[in-house]
Design a protein around this motif. Sequence first.
Motif, PDB file in Angstrom:
ATOM      1  N   GLY A  67       0.813  -1.207   0.000  1.00  0.00           N
ATOM      2  CA  GLY A  67       0.000   0.000   0.000  1.00  0.00           C
ATOM      3  C   GLY A  67       0.847   1.257   0.000  1.00  0.00           C
ATOM      4  O   GLY A  67       0.556   2.230  -0.710  1.00  0.00           O
ATOM      5  N   GLY A  68       1.918   1.240   0.778  1.00  0.00           N
ATOM      6  CA  GLY A  68       2.808   2.392   0.846  1.00  0.00           C
ATOM      7  C   GLY A  68       3.514   2.663  -0.473  1.00  0.00           C
ATOM      8  O   GLY A  68       3.658   3.820  -0.886  1.00  0.00           O
ATOM      9  N   VAL A  69       3.936   1.600  -1.141  1.00  0.00           N
ATOM     10  CA  VAL A  69       4.610   1.742  -2.439  1.00  0.00           C
ATOM     11  C   VAL A  69       3.676   2.401  -3.452  1.00  0.00           C
ATOM     12  O   VAL A  69       4.061   3.334  -4.168  1.00  0.00           O
ATOM     13  N   VAL A  70       2.439   1.934  -3.514  1.00  0.00           N
ATOM     14  CA  VAL A  70       1.468   2.492  -4.458  1.00  0.00           C
ATOM     15  C   VAL A  70       1.137   3.938  -4.097  1.00  0.00           C
ATOM     16  O   VAL A  70       1.095   4.820  -4.964  1.00  0.00           O
ATOM     17  N   TRP A  76       1.991  11.803  -5.590  1.00  0.00           N
ATOM     18  CA  TRP A  76       2.559  13.075  -6.047  1.00  0.00           C
ATOM     19  C   TRP A  76       1.970  13.526  -7.382  1.00  0.00           C
ATOM     20  O   TRP A  76       1.883  14.723  -7.659  1.00  0.00           O
ATOM     21  N   VAL A  77       1.530  12.561  -8.206  1.00  0.00           N
ATOM     22  CA  VAL A  77       0.961  12.894  -9.514  1.00  0.00           C
ATOM     23  C   VAL A  77      -0.297  13.744  -9.344  1.00  0.00           C
ATOM     24  O   VAL A  77      -0.602  14.606 -10.179  1.00  0.00           O
ATOM     25  N   GLN A  78      -1.023  13.524  -8.246  1.00  0.00           N
ATOM     26  CA  GLN A  78      -2.269  14.245  -8.012  1.00  0.00           C
ATOM     27  C   GLN A  78      -2.070  15.746  -7.808  1.00  0.00           C
ATOM     28  O   GLN A  78      -3.021  16.524  -7.867  1.00  0.00           O
ATOM     29  N   PHE A  79      -0.835  16.160  -7.544  1.00  0.00           N
ATOM     30  CA  PHE A  79      -0.551  17.571  -7.304  1.00  0.00           C
ATOM     31  C   PHE A  79      -0.032  18.293  -8.547  1.00  0.00           C
ATOM     32  O   PHE A  79       0.312  19.463  -8.474  1.00  0.00           O
ATOM     33  N   ILE A  88      -9.514  15.209 -15.666  1.00  0.00           N
ATOM     34  CA  ILE A  88     -10.101  15.013 -14.345  1.00  0.00           C
ATOM     35  C   ILE A  88     -10.446  13.543 -14.114  1.00  0.00           C
ATOM     36  O   ILE A  88     -10.434  13.042 -12.992  1.00  0.00           O
ATOM     37  N   GLY A  89     -10.732  12.826 -15.225  1.00  0.00           N
ATOM     38  CA  GLY A  89     -11.029  11.402 -15.104  1.00  0.00           C
ATOM     39  C   GLY A  89      -9.835  10.619 -14.579  1.00  0.00           C
ATOM     40  O   GLY A  89      -9.974   9.749 -13.708  1.00  0.00           O
ATOM     41  N   LEU A  90      -8.641  10.933 -15.090  1.00  0.00           N
ATOM     42  CA  LEU A  90      -7.422  10.287 -14.620  1.00  0.00           C
ATOM     43  C   LEU A  90      -7.171  10.640 -13.157  1.00  0.00           C
ATOM     44  O   LEU A  90      -6.772   9.778 -12.366  1.00  0.00           O
ATOM     45  N   HIS A  91      -7.410  11.896 -12.812  1.00  0.00           N
ATOM     46  CA  HIS A  91      -7.227  12.339 -11.426  1.00  0.00           C
ATOM     47  C   HIS A  91      -8.115  11.524 -10.483  1.00  0.00           C
ATOM     48  O   HIS A  91      -7.659  11.086  -9.421  1.00  0.00           O
ATOM     49  N   ARG A  92      -9.358  11.302 -10.870  1.00  0.00           N
ATOM     50  CA  ARG A  92     -10.280  10.547 -10.021  1.00  0.00           C
ATOM     51  C   ARG A  92      -9.874   9.073  -9.927  1.00  0.00           C
ATOM     52  O   ARG A  92      -9.949   8.465  -8.856  1.00  0.00           O
ATOM     53  N   THR A  93      -9.442   8.514 -11.048  1.00  0.00           N
ATOM     54  CA  THR A  93      -9.019   7.104 -11.039  1.00  0.00           C
ATOM     55  C   THR A  93      -7.803   6.908 -10.147  1.00  0.00           C
ATOM     56  O   THR A  93      -7.757   5.987  -9.319  1.00  0.00           O
ATOM     57  N   LEU A  94      -6.798   7.774 -10.310  1.00  0.00           N
ATOM     58  CA  LEU A  94      -5.612   7.688  -9.470  1.00  0.00           C
ATOM     59  C   LEU A  94      -5.959   7.960  -8.015  1.00  0.00           C
ATOM     60  O   LEU A  94      -5.367   7.368  -7.104  1.00  0.00           O
ATOM     61  N   GLY A  95      -6.943   8.845  -7.790  1.00  0.00           N
ATOM     62  CA  GLY A  95      -7.375   9.134  -6.427  1.00  0.00           C
ATOM     63  C   GLY A  95      -7.968   7.911  -5.758  1.00  0.00           C
ATOM     64  O   GLY A  95      -7.721   7.657  -4.572  1.00  0.00           O
ATOM     65  N   ARG A  96      -8.754   7.145  -6.496  1.00  0.00           N
ATOM     66  CA  ARG A  96      -9.332   5.908  -5.943  1.00  0.00           C
ATOM     67  C   ARG A  96      -8.237   4.896  -5.619  1.00  0.00           C
ATOM     68  O   ARG A  96      -8.266   4.243  -4.567  1.00  0.00           O
ATOM     69  N   ILE A  97      -7.287   4.748  -6.539  1.00  0.00           N
ATOM     70  CA  ILE A  97      -6.171   3.822  -6.301  1.00  0.00           C
ATOM     71  C   ILE A  97      -5.380   4.256  -5.074  1.00  0.00           C
ATOM     72  O   ILE A  97      -5.039   3.438  -4.210  1.00  0.00           O
ATOM     73  N   TYR A  98      -5.103   5.560  -4.998  1.00  0.00           N
ATOM     74  CA  TYR A  98      -4.358   6.101  -3.857  1.00  0.00           C
ATOM     75  C   TYR A  98      -5.120   5.868  -2.553  1.00  0.00           C
ATOM     76  O   TYR A  98      -4.539   5.434  -1.553  1.00  0.00           O
ATOM     77  N   GLY A  99      -6.419   6.145  -2.565  1.00  0.00           N
ATOM     78  CA  GLY A  99      -7.217   5.988  -1.352  1.00  0.00           C
ATOM     79  C   GLY A  99      -7.232   4.557  -0.847  1.00  0.00           C
ATOM     80  O   GLY A  99      -7.097   4.308   0.357  1.00  0.00           O
ATOM     81  N   ILE A 100      -7.410   3.597  -1.747  1.00  0.00           N
ATOM     82  CA  ILE A 100      -7.410   2.182  -1.357  1.00  0.00           C
ATOM     83  C   ILE A 100      -6.048   1.781  -0.801  1.00  0.00           C
ATOM     84  O   ILE A 100      -5.947   1.060   0.201  1.00  0.00           O
ATOM     85  N   ALA A 101      -4.976   2.261  -1.448  1.00  0.00           N
ATOM     86  CA  ALA A 101      -3.621   1.938  -0.994  1.00  0.00           C
ATOM     87  C   ALA A 101      -3.364   2.475   0.411  1.00  0.00           C
ATOM     88  O   ALA A 101      -2.815   1.768   1.269  1.00  0.00           O
ATOM     89  N   VAL A 102      -3.770   3.719   0.660  1.00  0.00           N
ATOM     90  CA  VAL A 102      -3.585   4.309   1.985  1.00  0.00           C
ATOM     91  C   VAL A 102      -4.408   3.558   3.024  1.00  0.00           C
ATOM     92  O   VAL A 102      -3.932   3.265   4.128  1.00  0.00           O
TER      93      VAL A 102
END
Length: 217
Positions: A67-70, A76-79, A88-102
């Motif tokens: 989870g930490g690696v992901v 950082w890409v989200q910033f 914005i679609g990519l931002h939301r997709t990466l946000g979901r991946i980031y949220g699950i990883a955290v």
Amino acid sequence: MTRTAQRSKSGGKGLGVIAFLAIGVSLFLAIQYFGFGTGASAFVQEKLKIMGLSDLWYSALYVHIAGGVVALGVGWVQFVGKLRARSIGLHRTLGRIYGIAVLLSAVAGVYMSFRATGGWASSLGFLLLSLAWLYTLGQGLNAIRAGRDLAKHRKWMTLNYALTLAAVTLRIYLPLAIVLFGMGPYNVYYSIIAWLCWVPNLLLASWLLSRRTRRSR
């Protein structure tokens, strides 16, 4: 060059440094734990000297590391403002991946904190880090889902990624402490680093957010 352009250039350089460190540490962790295994980890070997480690602990470790690696690699890409504005679609997709990883990494971190090297001081430091990680994530998601409050969402996710970067600062402070003090007082300075790796990150992120708010006004 205008002051706004200077700030933008400075912010871009800062994000570049963060991206470099985040990618570097995430690759290091991925190679160390998923390439060479726990047998090659000095962290695990040090723990084995003072305590037994169950299969559940090893499972939690791998979830925490994965989870930490992901989270490090994606966060950082989200910033990157231009990328966010362009897709914005990519931002939301990466946000979901980031949220699950955290979420996965933080829950595993809560469990692991009770068997932290360095005693109760380390355990408390890492426990509060994991809880703060979960709390800021929840607040960030709630801000964007419930009220569509972009300013609050940005604030909470900035604080959250500052906590994610504890994985980076930990791996800066720990080798430095070993070089300076040796392995003798390892438990002592490890318990200090359990707090040092994330509290200053959070304070710095809070200060930067406050400064940005004052400039906007």
